[in-house]
Design a protein around this motif. Structure first.
Motif, PDB file in Angstrom:
ATOM      1  N   ARG A 115      -6.350   2.147  -8.047  1.00 36.03           N
ATOM      2  CA  ARG A 115      -5.659   1.776  -6.807  1.00 36.03           C
ATOM      3  C   ARG A 115      -6.122   2.589  -5.600  1.00 36.03           C
ATOM      4  O   ARG A 115      -5.758   2.308  -4.473  1.00 36.03           O
ATOM      5  CB  ARG A 115      -4.145   1.978  -6.993  1.00 36.03           C
ATOM      6  N   ALA A 139      -3.208  -5.840   4.717  1.00 33.45           N
ATOM      7  CA  ALA A 139      -2.090  -5.977   3.772  1.00 33.45           C
ATOM      8  C   ALA A 139      -1.195  -7.163   4.153  1.00 33.45           C
ATOM      9  O   ALA A 139      -0.770  -7.925   3.289  1.00 33.45           O
ATOM     10  CB  ALA A 139      -1.281  -4.678   3.735  1.00 33.45           C
ATOM     11  N   VAL A 145       0.865  -1.184   0.000  1.00 32.73           N
ATOM     12  CA  VAL A 145       0.000   0.000   0.000  1.00 32.73           C
ATOM     13  C   VAL A 145       0.901   1.233   0.000  1.00 32.73           C
ATOM     14  O   VAL A 145       2.062   1.158   0.410  1.00 32.73           O
ATOM     15  CB  VAL A 145      -0.956   0.056   1.222  1.00 32.73           C
ATOM     16  N   ILE A 169      -5.490  -1.333   8.072  1.00 30.51           N
ATOM     17  CA  ILE A 169      -4.880  -1.406   6.735  1.00 30.51           C
ATOM     18  C   ILE A 169      -3.652  -2.319   6.783  1.00 30.51           C
ATOM     19  O   ILE A 169      -3.462  -3.183   5.913  1.00 30.51           O
ATOM     20  CB  ILE A 169      -4.509   0.008   6.221  1.00 30.51           C
ATOM     21  N   PHE A 223      -9.760  -5.699  -1.085  1.00 26.38           N
ATOM     22  CA  PHE A 223      -9.037  -5.090   0.041  1.00 26.38           C
ATOM     23  C   PHE A 223     -10.006  -4.308   0.928  1.00 26.38           C
ATOM     24  O   PHE A 223      -9.998  -4.434   2.151  1.00 26.38           O
ATOM     25  CB  PHE A 223      -7.928  -4.175  -0.481  1.00 26.38           C
ATOM     26  N   CYS A 224     -10.880  -3.525   0.287  1.00 27.87           N
ATOM     27  CA  CYS A 224     -11.809  -2.678   1.048  1.00 27.87           C
ATOM     28  C   CYS A 224     -12.884  -3.502   1.753  1.00 27.87           C
ATOM     29  O   CYS A 224     -13.359  -3.126   2.823  1.00 27.87           O
ATOM     30  CB  CYS A 224     -12.437  -1.631   0.135  1.00 27.87           C
ATOM     31  N   VAL A 270      -3.893   1.044  -2.843  1.00 33.73           N
ATOM     32  CA  VAL A 270      -3.636  -0.391  -2.732  1.00 33.73           C
ATOM     33  C   VAL A 270      -2.933  -0.793  -4.023  1.00 33.73           C
ATOM     34  O   VAL A 270      -3.545  -0.806  -5.095  1.00 33.73           O
ATOM     35  CB  VAL A 270      -4.955  -1.178  -2.547  1.00 33.73           C
ATOM     36  N   ASP A 271      -1.645  -1.055  -3.912  1.00 32.69           N
ATOM     37  CA  ASP A 271      -0.843  -1.267  -5.119  1.00 32.69           C
ATOM     38  C   ASP A 271      -0.808  -2.720  -5.571  1.00 32.69           C
ATOM     39  O   ASP A 271      -0.670  -3.001  -6.754  1.00 32.69           O
ATOM     40  CB  ASP A 271       0.592  -0.784  -4.868  1.00 32.69           C
ATOM     41  N   ASP A 272      -0.920  -3.647  -4.619  1.00 34.91           N
ATOM     42  CA  ASP A 272      -0.620  -5.041  -4.950  1.00 34.91           C
ATOM     43  C   ASP A 272      -1.828  -5.961  -5.058  1.00 34.91           C
ATOM     44  O   ASP A 272      -1.668  -7.126  -5.433  1.00 34.91           O
ATOM     45  CB  ASP A 272       0.346  -5.630  -3.905  1.00 34.91           C
ATOM     46  N   TRP A 273      -3.028  -5.484  -4.699  1.00 38.93           N
ATOM     47  CA  TRP A 273      -4.196  -6.369  -4.699  1.00 38.93           C
ATOM     48  C   TRP A 273      -5.406  -5.655  -5.274  1.00 38.93           C
ATOM     49  O   TRP A 273      -5.425  -4.412  -5.332  1.00 38.93           O
ATOM     50  CB  TRP A 273      -4.501  -6.822  -3.267  1.00 38.93           C
ATOM     51  N   VAL A 309      -8.569  -3.682  -5.372  1.00 36.49           N
ATOM     52  CA  VAL A 309      -8.941  -2.708  -4.358  1.00 36.49           C
ATOM     53  C   VAL A 309     -10.297  -3.057  -3.713  1.00 36.49           C
ATOM     54  O   VAL A 309     -10.498  -2.845  -2.518  1.00 36.49           O
ATOM     55  CB  VAL A 309      -8.874  -1.295  -4.983  1.00 36.49           C
TER      56      VAL A 309
END
Ligand SMILES: *Cc1c(COP(=O)(O)O)cnc(C)c1O
Length: 411
Positions: free
Chosen positions: A380, A406, A288, A402, A316-317, A308-311, A313
């Motif tokens: 992202r 992550a 992130v 967060i 993630f949320c 969120v760079d790697d998953w 979004v």
């Protein structure tokens, strides 16, 4: 058998959430505002035209920002429409704006018969000045710079570009009240600064707004435009030298706004402290990233954004919400030119497509991919609706949630 609680297990997978209590609600209105509003009601007149409180509000806004003039209007959208109208652009003129913004920055451009053109973003979610300059044509009349999430667009360079090309710089400060770039407030670099006082903004009257300027002629034009084009001169025969609408505020908005002028700087400071706490946590969380400040700017955090760079979004949320931290993935979703049918499908005036189909103008289109940096950022981006009444513990919980999600996603 042991029964230790596994603190790393995500709440979406049946683990214990980071937080069960809802976040505190915002309390932007004071007893002083209530008293002023009651006074206004008892006076029997709520009209803002020459109203005592509205006049006082405009003078105090001008003083706060060090501007010659402040013009109060009924919304942020109205402030942008009023500013553009004061420029009196010819139909088919072009206005350069930002791909991530509220529809309120763009709709007034269309209503003034102008064509919105979109500059891509820099690494700080500001409009990239080089992208702006490349878009300038002989038809360009103005740049509407958007200070997204209270972070500055580089209006130092945009003002220099605007002056070199003889066009206007208008600053949409709806999300950036009393926000400094170097020593100067945003809204003071452009010919006009425009502000929203919608419910979520740093200062709020539920709905409302204002514009500031040093230019006497622009101020006159804005005062007339918000007042049906009326050049008021006491009683007697009327004169309407220009076209206008009714975008006036009433004494009620002025009453609740006035007390906020003395606390808005602290509203910004408290939001900055919140952001600093979460930023510090996320600095050591791979996958992130945080919004970086435009050099020279202390962002005022209209909200707390992160990436969120790697998953994916949305996933993630969803996990974050289960931890007790509700967020908005993607902010507006798609770029404004993709989510506004008036741009995407030219659904403007009675099927005409006007002003996007002006014969004098080259064909206009807003295809996906128009602003790749902005579109990538939106994929992202996550927004947490932080505000000044949240505590340091609230901020730590947001950071912890967060970080937990992550860490679990990284596996
Ligand atoms: C809120 C907002 C507007 C519109 O303001 P309203 O008061 O809702 O009309 C315009 N631009 C930006 C960037 C905003 O955040």
């Amino acid at each position: 058998m042991t029964s230790t609680v596994d603190e790393s297990r995500l709440a979406v997978d049946g683990g214990a959430p980071v937080r069960t209590e809802p976040f505190p609600a915002r309390q932007p209105f004071s007893e002083e505002g209530v008293a002023l509003a009651a006074e206004a009601i008892r006076s029997g007149s709520l009209s803002g035209s020459n109203g005592r409180l509205t006049t006082r509000f405009e003078r105090e806004v001008a003083d706060l920002y060090g501007a010659r003039h402040a013009v109060a209007v009924s919304s942020g959208t109205a402030s942008i429409h009023t500013a553009l109208a004061a420029l009196d652009p010819a139909p088919g003129s072009e206005v350069i704006s930002a791909p991530i913004t509220d529809a309120g920055s763009i709709a007034p451009v269309l209503f003034q018969g102008c064509v919105p053109v979109f500059a891509d973003l820099d690494a700080h979610l500001g409009m990239d000045p080089d992208s702006v300059e490349r878009l300038i044509t002989p038809r360009t009349v103005a740049i509407v710079a958007v200070h997204l999430f209270g972070n500055a667009t580089d209006v130092r360079r945009l003002r220099e570009i605007a002056d070199r090309h003889g066009i206007a710089l208008l600053e949409d400060c709806s999300q950036a009240h009393v926000t400094r770039l170097e020593e100067t407030y945003l809204g003071r670099y452009g010919h006009i600064g425009m502000f929203s006082m919608q419910q979520s903004k740093h200062m709020t009257t539920g709905d409302g707004g204002f514009a500031i300027t040093d230019d006497d002629a622009l101020a006159d034009g804005m005062r007339r435009f918000r007042d049906k084009g009326w050049a008021r001169q006491g009683f007697g025969p009327r004169s309407y030298p220009s076209l206008g609408l009714n975008y006036r505020i009433t004494e009620l908005q002025a009453a609740v706004a006035i007390p906020q002028l003395s606390i808005v700087a602290s509203v910004v400071e408290r939001r900055q402290r919140f952001a600093a706490v979460v930023d510090a946590v996320l600095a050591s969380v791979p996958g992130v990233s945080t919004m970086t400040a435009q050099p020279g700017c202390a962002p005022s955090y209209w909200c707390y954004p992160f990436f969120v760079d790697d998953w994916p979004v949305d996933r993630f949320c969803e996990a974050l919400a289960a931890e007790g931290v509700p967020t908005q993935p993607g902010y507006i979703g798609e770029a404004i030119y993709s989510c506004m049918a008036p741009l995407r499908d030219r659904a403007t005036f009675g099927g005409s497509g006007y002003p996007l189909t002006e014969p004098a103008h080259p064909p206009v289109a807003y295809p996906a991919g128009l602003c790749p940096v902005a579109e990538d950022a939106l994929r992202r981006l996550v927004v947490f609706w932080a505000h000044e009444d949240m505590t340091e513990q609230d901020a730590r919980d947001v950071g912890a949630a967060i970080a937990k999600v992550a860490t679990a996603f990284r596996g």
